[in-house]
Design an enzyme around this catalytic site. Structure first.
Site, PDB file in Angstrom:
ATOM      1  N   GLU A 280      21.031  61.516 193.115  1.00  0.00           N
ATOM      2  CA  GLU A 280      21.120  60.084 192.862  1.00  0.00           C
ATOM      3  C   GLU A 280      22.569  59.605 192.904  1.00  0.00           C
ATOM      4  OE1 GLU A 280      18.539  57.883 192.614  1.00  0.00           O
ATOM      5  OE2 GLU A 280      17.481  59.667 193.296  1.00  0.00           O
ATOM      6  N   TRP A 283      23.282  59.164 196.488  1.00  0.00           N
ATOM      7  CA  TRP A 283      22.724  57.921 197.031  1.00  0.00           C
ATOM      8  C   TRP A 283      23.699  56.769 196.791  1.00  0.00           C
ATOM      9  CZ3 TRP A 283      19.156  56.451 200.365  1.00  0.00           C
ATOM     10  CH2 TRP A 283      18.072  57.272 200.628  1.00  0.00           C
ATOM     11  N   TRP A 312       9.702  35.774 208.085  1.00  0.00           N
ATOM     12  CA  TRP A 312       9.506  35.740 206.643  1.00  0.00           C
ATOM     13  C   TRP A 312       8.804  34.449 206.228  1.00  0.00           C
ATOM     14  CZ3 TRP A 312      10.461  40.386 204.898  1.00  0.00           C
ATOM     15  CH2 TRP A 312      11.481  41.161 205.446  1.00  0.00           C
ATOM     16  N   ASN A 347      14.865  52.114 187.773  1.00  0.00           N
ATOM     17  CA  ASN A 347      15.069  52.258 189.219  1.00  0.00           C
ATOM     18  C   ASN A 347      13.765  52.340 190.004  1.00  0.00           C
ATOM     19  OD1 ASN A 347      16.937  52.664 191.507  1.00  0.00           O
ATOM     20  ND2 ASN A 347      15.895  54.641 191.652  1.00  0.00           N
ATOM     21  N   TRP A 365      14.129  39.604 202.150  1.00  0.00           N
ATOM     22  CA  TRP A 365      14.752  40.497 201.185  1.00  0.00           C
ATOM     23  C   TRP A 365      16.047  39.923 200.603  1.00  0.00           C
ATOM     24  CZ3 TRP A 365      19.685  42.208 202.445  1.00  0.00           C
ATOM     25  CH2 TRP A 365      20.069  42.087 203.788  1.00  0.00           C
ATOM     26  N   TRP A 388      17.619  47.105 198.414  1.00  0.00           N
ATOM     27  CA  TRP A 388      16.748  46.067 198.971  1.00  0.00           C
ATOM     28  C   TRP A 388      16.436  46.332 200.434  1.00  0.00           C
ATOM     29  CZ3 TRP A 388      13.634  42.388 197.214  1.00  0.00           C
ATOM     30  CH2 TRP A 388      13.688  42.117 195.849  1.00  0.00           C
TER      31      TRP A 388
END
Length: 472
Positions: A280, A283, A312, A347, A365, A388
Site C-alpha cells: 500500500e 501504491w 457521462w 479505503n 469521475w 478515482w
C-alpha cells in the site's frame, strides 16, 4: 550564514531532509506560506487546512526547542511566491533556501519560478527527497518510460530499496538562539476553515507525536493482520496514518522503516500483513511518480485519453443524493456519511463509492474526485486522482471497464452483520441482518429510507456499453 527551511506538506522534525540541510548550512529559520486563494483553487478541504494549522502550531513548538523560529507569510496566489521568497531571504540575510520537492504541475512551476528568480540574486533554492521513498523519474521501464502498471513498478521499487536502503534523516541539533528573529504566532483558525467541527479536531490530533503513536500502535499488532482486516470497515484494521502522511507529520520512509523492522528487514517476503501494508505504501509511491511523469494528471485529464469520449450523464439529482449519502444503497450511504462526519473514509469504501458513482450512476469521475478533495482530511492530488481513475477505468493499471463492483455484494462480503452500516445509518438499526444490505421496499417505507436511485443490474450494463465502444 542564515538558511531557510521552507515547510510545505512536510510539517515534522524527524526525517526532514530540508530542515536538516538548512540547519547544517547555517542558522536555520523555518518558513510556512499561507495561501488561502491557492488552496481554494486546488479544492483543498477546510478540514485539511484546519489540520495543517494545528500541525503548524505543534511544529512551531517543536522547532522552538531547537531554537529555530518559524515565520509565516500570507501570499494569496502561488505566482506571487518567488518575489515574496526573495524579499524574505534578503530581509533575513539568507543565502540559501531548502525545501522538499513536490510533484504536482503547479507545485513544480512554482518552484521553478522561485529557483530562477532567487538564483538571479545569488540565493540558492535546493530541493530534497522528502515526500517519496524514491525520486520520481528514477524508476522506469527498460524503454525509459514511467511504469503504467503497478506490479512491475512495485517490483522495481523493492529492488531499488534493497540496493539502496532508505536512510532516515536525523533531526537537527539545537542551535544558538537567533536574537533578531522571533517566531510568528500560528492563527488558531482562518476564514477558510473556521466551520470545522470540534468532533473532527478531537478525532485527528495534529501532532508529530500523534503520528508516531499511531504508527507504533499499528505496528504492534494490527499490521500482522492487515491483509485480513484492512477491507473490513467496522474493524480498526488500518493504520489511519493517511492524514499524517498527507501533511507530512510522518514520512513514507518512517513508515517503511517501521514496517521492515516488523519483518526482519524484508519488503517483499515474510509476514503477509506487513508485506501487504508495504504494498500500500508503494501504491502511494506509484501515484506520486505518475503525477511527476504525466503533468496532464494535474490538469484532471484521464490517463487513457480515449476515455474522454465517454458520454457521462448529467444527473444533478443523482449526484446530490450520492454526496449526501442518500442513494438507497446502505453501504454507499454509510461510507459517504463517514466522510462527511469525520473527513475520512475507509479505503475499501473509497473504491466502492467511486465505482458506484462512475459506473452505476455513470457520472464523470472528476466530479467525485473534486468532491473528495473538498472533504478529505487526507486529500492528496496524486492518491485521490489515482484512486478515482482506477475506479473509473480511465487511469494507469485501472480496473477493467467491465469490472463493476456490486455494492450489495461488497456489503455482504465486508460488512456481513451490517455493523458499519448501522453505525453510520442509525435509521437502519432495527433492520435485520438479512435485509440490512438491501432493505425490502416495505421496510424502506416504514423507516423512511429511500429506494435505490439506480437499478444496479441495468446501470452496470449501461456502463459496460458506454466503455466498450471506445477505441482500445
Amino acid at each position: 550564514m542564515t538558511s531557510i527551511c521552507w515547510f510545505r506538506t512536510d510539517l515534522r522534525i524527524a526525517d526532514q531532509p530540508a530542515l536538516y540541510a538548512a540547519a547544517a548550512s547555517g542558522s536555520a529559520i523555518g518558513l510556512f506560506i499561507i495561501s488561502e486563494e491557492q488552496w481554494a483553487s486546488h479544492q483543498d478541504a477546510p478540514v485539511k487546512v484546519d489540520f495543517w494549522l494545528r500541525a503548524l502550531k505543534s511544529l512551531s513548538d517543536e522547532l522552538a526547542t531547537l531554537n529555530i523560529p518559524l515565520k509565516l507569510l500570507t501570499i494569496q496566489q502561488w505566482r506571487d511566491i518567488p518575489r515574496a521568497l526573495l524579499s524574505f531571504a534578503k530581509q533575513h540575510g539568507a543565502t540559501s533556501i531548502h525545501c522538499n520537492r513536490e510533484y504536482g504541475l503547479n507545485e513544480r512551476n512554482r518552484d521553478r519560478a522561485s529557483y530562477k528568480l532567487l538564483k538571479e540574486h545569488g540565493i540558492d533554492l535546493t530541493g530534497h527527497l522528502g515526500a517519496t521513498l524514491l525520486e520520481p523519474g528514477t524508476i522506469k521501464t527498460g524503454g525509459d518510460s514511467y511504469y503504467r502498471v503497478f506490479t512491475p513498478f512495485a517490483r522495481a521499487c523493492r529492488s531499488a530499496l534493497e540496493a539502496r536502503p532508505y536512510v532516515l534523516t536525523p533531526a537537527p541539533a539545537k542551535q544558538v538562539k537567533l536574537a533578531s528573529v522571533t517566531t510568528d504566532p500560528v492563527p488558531a483558525t482562518l476564514s477558510y476553515c473556521e466551520d470545522v467541527s470540534q468532533t473532527i479536531r478531537q478525532g485527528w490530533p495534529a501532532t508529530e507525536a500523534e503520528a508516531y503513536k499511531r504508527l507504533e500502535h499499528f505496528s504492534q499488532e494490527a499490521i500482522y493482520h492487515y491483509q485480513r482486516d484492512r477491507d473490513i470497515p467496522s474493524l480498526p484494521g488500518t493504520s489511519t496514518l493517511s492524514p499524517y502522511l498527507a501533511a507530512g507529520l510522518v514520512s513514507a520512509g518512517q513508515c517503511l522503516y517501521r514496517a521492515m523492522s516488523c519483518n526482519q528487514g524484508e519488503t517483499g517476503t515474510g509476514k503477509p500483513g506487513v508485506t501487504t501494508w508495504i504494498t500500500e505504501l508503494l501504491w502511494r509511491e506509484f501515484y506520486q511518480h505518475l503525477l511527476h511523469g504525466y503533468p496532464e494528471l494535474s490538469m484532471h485529464q484521464p490517463m487513457r485519453p480515449q476515455t474522454n469520449a465517454v458520454l457521462w450523464r448529467d444527473a444533478p439529482d443523482d449526484f446530490a443524493a450520492w454526496t449526501k449519502g442518500e442513494t438507497g444503497v446502505p453501504l454507499i450511504d454509510a461510507a459517504m456519511r463517514q466522510l462527511l462526519h469525520t473527513g475520512w473514509m475507509h479505503n475499501r469504501l473509497r473504491m466502492v463509492v467511486a465505482m458506484y458513482l462512475t459506473k452505476n450512476m455513470l457520472i464523470d469521475w472528476r466530479r467525485g474526485e473534486a468532491f473528495f478533495m473538498r472533504h478529505l482530511i487526507d486529500g492528496e492530488l496524486a492518491a485521490n486522482n489515482g484512486g478515482w481513475q482506477w475506479s473509473a477505468s480511465t487511469g494507469a493499471d485501472s480496473a477493467p471497464y467491465f469490472r463493476v463492483f456490486n455494492p450489495i455484494s461488497q456489503s455482504e462480503r465486508f460488512d456481513p452483520k451490517g455493523a458499519f452500516i448501522k453505525h453510520w445509518l442509525p435509521e437502519l438499526t432495527s433492520v435485520s441482518t438479512k435485509e440490512i444490505h438491501d432493505p425490502l421496499p416495505l421496510t424502506r417505507s416504514a423507516i423512511g429510507y429511500p429506494m435505490q436511485r439506480v437499478d444496479l443490474r441495468s446501470s452496470r450494463l449501461r456502463a459496460i456499453e458506454a466503455f466498450s465502444s471506445l477505441n482500445p
